[in-house]
Design a protein around this motif. Structure first.
Motif, PDB file in Angstrom:
ATOM      1  N   ILE A  38      11.381  -1.615   3.188  1.00 54.01           N
ATOM      2  CA  ILE A  38      11.433  -0.156   3.136  1.00 54.01           C
ATOM      3  C   ILE A  38      12.694   0.299   2.418  1.00 54.01           C
ATOM      4  CG2 ILE A  38      11.638   1.928   4.563  1.00 54.01           C
ATOM      5  CD1 ILE A  38       9.890   0.399   6.649  1.00 54.01           C
ATOM      6  N   ALA A  39      13.814  -0.355   2.686  1.00 48.10           N
ATOM      7  CA  ALA A  39      15.068   0.022   2.026  1.00 48.10           C
ATOM      8  C   ALA A  39      15.008  -0.241   0.526  1.00 48.10           C
ATOM      9  CB  ALA A  39      16.229  -0.751   2.649  1.00 48.10           C
ATOM     10  N   VAL A  40      14.409  -1.363   0.134  1.00 51.28           N
ATOM     11  CA  VAL A  40      14.294  -1.676  -1.297  1.00 51.28           C
ATOM     12  C   VAL A  40      13.396  -0.655  -1.983  1.00 51.28           C
ATOM     13  CG1 VAL A  40      13.351  -3.355  -2.938  1.00 51.28           C
ATOM     14  CG2 VAL A  40      14.792  -4.123  -1.057  1.00 51.28           C
ATOM     15  N   LEU A  41      12.271  -0.330  -1.360  1.00 51.96           N
ATOM     16  CA  LEU A  41      11.367   0.658  -1.954  1.00 51.96           C
ATOM     17  C   LEU A  41      11.998   2.040  -1.997  1.00 51.96           C
ATOM     18  CD1 LEU A  41       7.923  -0.389  -0.437  1.00 51.96           C
ATOM     19  CD2 LEU A  41       8.762  -0.747  -2.752  1.00 51.96           C
ATOM     20  N   ALA A  42      12.732   2.390  -0.946  1.00 49.90           N
ATOM     21  CA  ALA A  42      13.381   3.699  -0.915  1.00 49.90           C
ATOM     22  C   ALA A  42      14.463   3.799  -1.979  1.00 49.90           C
ATOM     23  CB  ALA A  42      13.969   3.949   0.471  1.00 49.90           C
ATOM     24  N   SER A  43      15.114   2.702  -2.279  1.00 53.90           N
ATOM     25  CA  SER A  43      16.149   2.744  -3.316  1.00 53.90           C
ATOM     26  C   SER A  43      15.543   2.827  -4.708  1.00 53.90           C
ATOM     27  CB  SER A  43      17.054   1.518  -3.215  1.00 53.90           C
ATOM     28  OG  SER A  43      16.340   0.361  -3.592  1.00 53.90           O
ATOM     29  N   LEU A  44      14.315   2.354  -4.866  1.00 58.91           N
ATOM     30  CA  LEU A  44      13.670   2.402  -6.172  1.00 58.91           C
ATOM     31  C   LEU A  44      12.941   3.720  -6.427  1.00 58.91           C
ATOM     32  CD1 LEU A  44      12.133  -1.171  -6.390  1.00 58.91           C
ATOM     33  CD2 LEU A  44      14.152  -0.317  -7.557  1.00 58.91           C
ATOM     34  N   LEU A  45      12.327   4.277  -5.402  1.00 57.19           N
ATOM     35  CA  LEU A  45      11.483   5.451  -5.592  1.00 57.19           C
ATOM     36  C   LEU A  45      12.226   6.719  -5.995  1.00 57.19           C
ATOM     37  CD1 LEU A  45       8.794   4.998  -2.825  1.00 57.19           C
ATOM     38  CD2 LEU A  45       8.552   4.672  -5.265  1.00 57.19           C
ATOM     39  N   PRO A  46      13.350   7.069  -5.390  1.00 61.03           N
ATOM     40  CA  PRO A  46      13.994   8.330  -5.792  1.00 61.03           C
ATOM     41  C   PRO A  46      14.385   8.361  -7.260  1.00 61.03           C
ATOM     42  CG  PRO A  46      14.911   7.589  -3.739  1.00 61.03           C
ATOM     43  CD  PRO A  46      14.014   6.484  -4.252  1.00 61.03           C
ATOM     44  N   ASN A  47      14.768   7.245  -7.825  1.00 61.35           N
ATOM     45  CA  ASN A  47      15.137   7.219  -9.234  1.00 61.35           C
ATOM     46  C   ASN A  47      13.933   7.553 -10.108  1.00 61.35           C
ATOM     47  OD1 ASN A  47      17.721   6.489  -8.558  1.00 61.35           O
ATOM     48  ND2 ASN A  47      17.304   4.307  -8.725  1.00 61.35           N
ATOM     49  N   ARG A  48      12.815   6.969  -9.794  1.00 61.85           N
ATOM     50  CA  ARG A  48      11.613   7.237 -10.583  1.00 61.85           C
ATOM     51  C   ARG A  48      11.127   8.657 -10.350  1.00 61.85           C
ATOM     52  NH1 ARG A  48       8.334   1.624  -9.703  1.00 61.85           N
ATOM     53  NH2 ARG A  48       9.799   0.324 -10.828  1.00 61.85           N
ATOM     54  N   ALA A  49      11.200   9.115  -9.107  1.00 66.97           N
ATOM     55  CA  ALA A  49      10.738  10.463  -8.794  1.00 66.97           C
ATOM     56  C   ALA A  49      11.604  11.500  -9.495  1.00 66.97           C
ATOM     57  CB  ALA A  49      10.745  10.676  -7.285  1.00 66.97           C
ATOM     58  N   SER A  50      12.912  11.297  -9.469  1.00 69.41           N
ATOM     59  CA  SER A  50      13.783  12.270 -10.125  1.00 69.41           C
ATOM     60  C   SER A  50      13.585  12.247 -11.630  1.00 69.41           C
ATOM     61  CB  SER A  50      15.244  11.993  -9.773  1.00 69.41           C
ATOM     62  OG  SER A  50      15.646  10.744 -10.289  1.00 69.41           O
TER      63      SER A  50
END
Length: 66
Positions: A38-50
């Motif tokens: 979950i932490a790895v996915l959470a660190s990757l997703l905001p960058n792509r979302a932004s």
């Protein structure tokens, strides 16, 4: 010269082996401890979302009529 090639090949092999083992350990840890996944996915997703939000806002500004 031949000894240097052997040492270079051994160093490359050791580096590739260490990288594969590190990746395998990361996958095993993520399977064993889901919060790590979950932490790895959470660190990757905001960058792509932004990044997608920025591109959408640029597109909106370009297509808006004055």
């Amino acid at each position: 010269m031949k000894l240097l090639r052997i040492l270079a090949a051994a160093a490359m092999f050791a580096g590739i082996l260490a990288g594969c083992l590190a990746l395998l350990l990361l996958v095993l840890l993520m399977v064993r401890f889901p919060p790590i996944l979950i932490a790895v996915l959470a660190s990757l997703l905001p960058n792509r979302a932004s990044a997608s939000l920025v591109s959408c806002s640029r597109l909106r500004k370009e297509t808006m009529l004055p």
